[in-house]
Design a protein around this motif. Structure first.
Motif, PDB file in Angstrom:
ATOM      1  N   UNK A 145      -8.979 -15.569   7.809  1.00 16.11           N
ATOM      2  CA  UNK A 145      -8.741 -14.511   6.840  1.00 16.11           C
ATOM      3  C   UNK A 145      -9.609 -14.632   5.586  1.00 16.11           C
ATOM      4  N   UNK A 146     -10.368 -15.711   5.502  1.00 17.83           N
ATOM      5  CA  UNK A 146     -11.278 -15.858   4.363  1.00 17.83           C
ATOM      6  C   UNK A 146     -10.642 -16.426   3.121  1.00 17.83           C
ATOM      7  N   UNK A 147      -9.554 -17.187   3.280  1.00 18.38           N
ATOM      8  CA  UNK A 147      -8.881 -17.773   2.123  1.00 18.38           C
ATOM      9  C   UNK A 147      -9.806 -18.697   1.331  1.00 18.38           C
ATOM     10  N   UNK A 148     -10.747 -19.321   2.025  1.00 14.76           N
ATOM     11  CA  UNK A 148     -11.595 -20.319   1.384  1.00 14.76           C
ATOM     12  C   UNK A 148     -12.886 -19.706   0.835  1.00 14.76           C
ATOM     13  N   UNK A 149     -12.989 -18.390   0.940  1.00 15.55           N
ATOM     14  CA  UNK A 149     -14.157 -17.688   0.395  1.00 15.55           C
ATOM     15  C   UNK A 149     -13.698 -16.822  -0.768  1.00 15.55           C
ATOM     16  N   UNK A 150     -14.168 -17.111  -1.948  1.00 12.31           N
ATOM     17  CA  UNK A 150     -13.751 -16.363  -3.129  1.00 12.31           C
ATOM     18  C   UNK A 150     -14.537 -15.070  -3.241  1.00 12.31           C
ATOM     19  N   UNK A 151     -13.818 -13.949  -3.305  1.00 15.56           N
ATOM     20  CA  UNK A 151     -14.437 -12.642  -3.468  1.00 15.56           C
ATOM     21  C   UNK A 151     -13.976 -12.026  -4.786  1.00 15.56           C
ATOM     22  N   UNK A 152     -14.918 -11.823  -5.694  1.00 13.09           N
ATOM     23  CA  UNK A 152     -14.580 -11.219  -6.977  1.00 13.09           C
ATOM     24  C   UNK A 152     -14.630  -9.697  -6.861  1.00 13.09           C
ATOM     25  N   UNK A 153     -13.700  -9.044  -7.544  1.00 14.21           N
ATOM     26  CA  UNK A 153     -13.608  -7.587  -7.484  1.00 14.21           C
ATOM     27  C   UNK A 153     -13.322  -7.012  -8.860  1.00 14.21           C
ATOM     28  N   UNK A 154     -13.590  -5.716  -8.992  1.00 11.35           N
ATOM     29  CA  UNK A 154     -13.200  -4.984 -10.198  1.00 11.35           C
ATOM     30  C   UNK A 154     -12.293  -3.843  -9.784  1.00 11.35           C
ATOM     31  N   UNK A 155     -11.423  -3.448 -10.698  1.00  5.82           N
ATOM     32  CA  UNK A 155     -10.479  -2.370 -10.435  1.00  5.82           C
ATOM     33  C   UNK A 155     -10.776  -1.211 -11.374  1.00  5.82           C
ATOM     34  N   UNK A 156     -10.833  -0.011 -10.827  1.00  6.18           N
ATOM     35  CA  UNK A 156     -11.104   1.177 -11.627  1.00  6.18           C
ATOM     36  C   UNK A 156      -9.863   2.048 -11.649  1.00  6.18           C
ATOM     37  N   UNK A 157      -9.281   2.189 -12.831  1.00 10.15           N
ATOM     38  CA  UNK A 157      -8.057   2.970 -12.984  1.00 10.15           C
ATOM     39  C   UNK A 157      -6.882   2.070 -13.307  1.00 10.15           C
ATOM     40  N   UNK A 158      -6.652   1.813 -14.595  1.00  6.67           N
ATOM     41  CA  UNK A 158      -5.599   0.876 -15.002  1.00  6.67           C
ATOM     42  C   UNK A 158      -4.291   1.580 -15.344  1.00  6.67           C
ATOM     43  N   UNK A 159      -3.951   2.598 -14.540  1.00  5.20           N
ATOM     44  CA  UNK A 159      -2.675   3.296 -14.720  1.00  5.20           C
ATOM     45  C   UNK A 159      -1.539   2.501 -14.095  1.00  5.20           C
ATOM     46  N   UNK A 160      -0.504   3.179 -13.659  1.00  5.83           N
ATOM     47  CA  UNK A 160       0.671   2.484 -13.127  1.00  5.83           C
ATOM     48  C   UNK A 160       0.348   1.634 -11.897  1.00  5.83           C
ATOM     49  N   UNK A 161      -0.357   2.220 -10.920  1.00  7.25           N
ATOM     50  CA  UNK A 161      -0.695   1.480  -9.710  1.00  7.25           C
ATOM     51  C   UNK A 161      -1.692   0.372 -10.022  1.00  7.25           C
ATOM     52  N   UNK A 162      -2.705   0.693 -10.807  1.00 10.28           N
ATOM     53  CA  UNK A 162      -3.690  -0.314 -11.187  1.00 10.28           C
ATOM     54  C   UNK A 162      -3.050  -1.469 -11.925  1.00 10.28           C
ATOM     55  N   UNK A 163      -2.111  -1.149 -12.806  1.00  7.42           N
ATOM     56  CA  UNK A 163      -1.389  -2.180 -13.559  1.00  7.42           C
ATOM     57  C   UNK A 163      -0.645  -3.117 -12.614  1.00  7.42           C
ATOM     58  N   UNK A 164      -0.007  -2.518 -11.609  1.00  7.93           N
ATOM     59  CA  UNK A 164       0.751  -3.327 -10.644  1.00  7.93           C
ATOM     60  C   UNK A 164      -0.173  -4.250  -9.849  1.00  7.93           C
ATOM     61  N   UNK A 165      -1.315  -3.731  -9.418  1.00  9.91           N
ATOM     62  CA  UNK A 165      -2.258  -4.541  -8.638  1.00  9.91           C
ATOM     63  C   UNK A 165      -2.840  -5.682  -9.480  1.00  9.91           C
ATOM     64  N   UNK A 166      -3.109  -5.400 -10.744  1.00 12.70           N
ATOM     65  CA  UNK A 166      -3.642  -6.441 -11.635  1.00 12.70           C
ATOM     66  C   UNK A 166      -2.621  -7.551 -11.863  1.00 12.70           C
ATOM     67  N   UNK A 167      -1.349  -7.209 -11.740  1.00 15.19           N
ATOM     68  CA  UNK A 167      -0.301  -8.199 -11.973  1.00 15.19           C
ATOM     69  C   UNK A 167       0.131  -8.954 -10.729  1.00 15.19           C
ATOM     70  N   UNK A 168      -0.450  -8.604  -9.569  1.00 18.01           N
ATOM     71  CA  UNK A 168      -0.060  -9.253  -8.315  1.00 18.01           C
ATOM     72  C   UNK A 168      -0.855 -10.531  -8.097  1.00 18.01           C
ATOM     73  N   UNK A 169      -0.156 -11.657  -8.069  1.00 23.39           N
ATOM     74  CA  UNK A 169      -0.824 -12.955  -7.946  1.00 23.39           C
ATOM     75  C   UNK A 169      -1.186 -13.304  -6.502  1.00 23.39           C
ATOM     76  N   UNK A 170      -0.611 -12.600  -5.539  1.00 22.78           N
ATOM     77  CA  UNK A 170      -0.820 -12.934  -4.140  1.00 22.78           C
ATOM     78  C   UNK A 170      -2.234 -12.711  -3.631  1.00 22.78           C
ATOM     79  N   UNK A 171      -3.027 -11.894  -4.330  1.00 28.58           N
ATOM     80  CA  UNK A 171      -4.384 -11.633  -3.863  1.00 28.58           C
ATOM     81  C   UNK A 171      -5.220 -12.899  -3.769  1.00 28.58           C
ATOM     82  N   UNK A 172      -5.003 -13.818  -4.690  1.00 32.74           N
ATOM     83  CA  UNK A 172      -5.823 -15.034  -4.707  1.00 32.74           C
ATOM     84  C   UNK A 172      -5.615 -15.868  -3.452  1.00 32.74           C
ATOM     85  N   UNK A 173      -4.438 -15.750  -2.828  1.00 37.19           N
ATOM     86  CA  UNK A 173      -4.197 -16.471  -1.580  1.00 37.19           C
ATOM     87  C   UNK A 173      -5.149 -15.990  -0.488  1.00 37.19           C
ATOM     88  N   UNK A 174      -5.593 -14.759  -0.615  1.00 36.00           N
ATOM     89  CA  UNK A 174      -6.503 -14.179   0.374  1.00 36.00           C
ATOM     90  C   UNK A 174      -7.946 -14.181  -0.105  1.00 36.00           C
TER      91      UNK A 174
END
Length: 216
Positions: free
Chosen positions: A85-114
């Motif tokens: 699944x690529x857990x050992x490969x770090x992929x940096x991303x940017x998010x466009x749209x910091x509204x309600x959904x964007x806010x929720x995604x920015x606050x989700x810590x589980x992404x780093x596991x992937x």
């Protein structure tokens, strides 16, 4: 319609197979915390409601081998899935749209596991610009091209209204984005060398609502 697939270790893997792996990983991590040492494909299939042959074929894609009548070493299987699944490969991303959904995604810590690290966000709302969400700075949309290009970001996440989704996708692609995770309720068009994953929440809700009706 041709089934969607990806290539792993020069072998074509169906998208459906790829989508099942996070379920395997979550379940196996729970077993690990309980002290379980070995697990069989039949046991995994029974708990998760999948076909045993299907599970075995999925696991074969990771190249790990089990033992007859004993199954797989749990730690090795977890490690193989994480590598797959690529857990050992770090992929940096940017998010466009910091509204309600964007806010929720920015606050989700589980992404780093992937292996996904959202390093910054962009918005055109003055009330959001220059603020921090989960330690991620929200920049003005005017700085989009400069930051993506300068930091060589390859993944963009779109959580914007449909009216501006295509325009922003085009802007990202022009400065090097190669993969877009699109939450906007519209299909965006990109060059063949750019990957898009569409997440239509409205469609998923429609399917769920229909299934509920069928239960009545």
């Amino acid at each position: 319609m041709k089934k969607k697939s990806v290539v792993y270790n020069k072998k074509e893997i169906s998208e459906a197979t790829l989508r099942r792996f996070p379920f395997y990983h979550h379940y196996l991590k729970e077993l690990e915390s309980e002290g379980v040492k070995e697990i069989s494909s039949a046991q995994i299939a029974k708990i998760l409601g999948f076909n045993t042959i299907q599970v075995r074929k999925d696991i074969e894609a990771t190249k790990i081998e089990g033992k007859p009548k004993r199954g797989y070493n749990l730690k090795k299987l977890i490690s193989a899935i994480e590598k797959f699944l690529g857990f050992y490969t770090k992929n940096e991303a940017v998010l466009i749209g910091a509204g309600h959904l964007g806010y929720a995604l920015l606050g989700y810590h589980g992404f780093k596991e992937y292996g996904l690290d959202i390093i910054a966000a962009f918005d055109n709302n003055p009330e959001r610009v220059d603020k921090f969400i989960n330690y991620k700075k929200v920049f003005s949309i005017d700085k989009l091209e400069d930051i993506i290009s300068r930091m060589q970001i390859k993944i963009g996440i779109l959580t914007v209204p449909s009216a501006v989704a295509q325009e922003l996708a085009d802007r990202m692609v022009k400065v090097g984005i190669k993969a877009i995770w699109n939450f906007a309720p519209i299909k965006i068009n990109v060059p063949k060398d750019v990957v898009v994953q569409h997440e239509n929440l409205a469609s998923s809700l429609a399917v769920l609502s229909q299934k509920i009706k069928n239960l009545k």
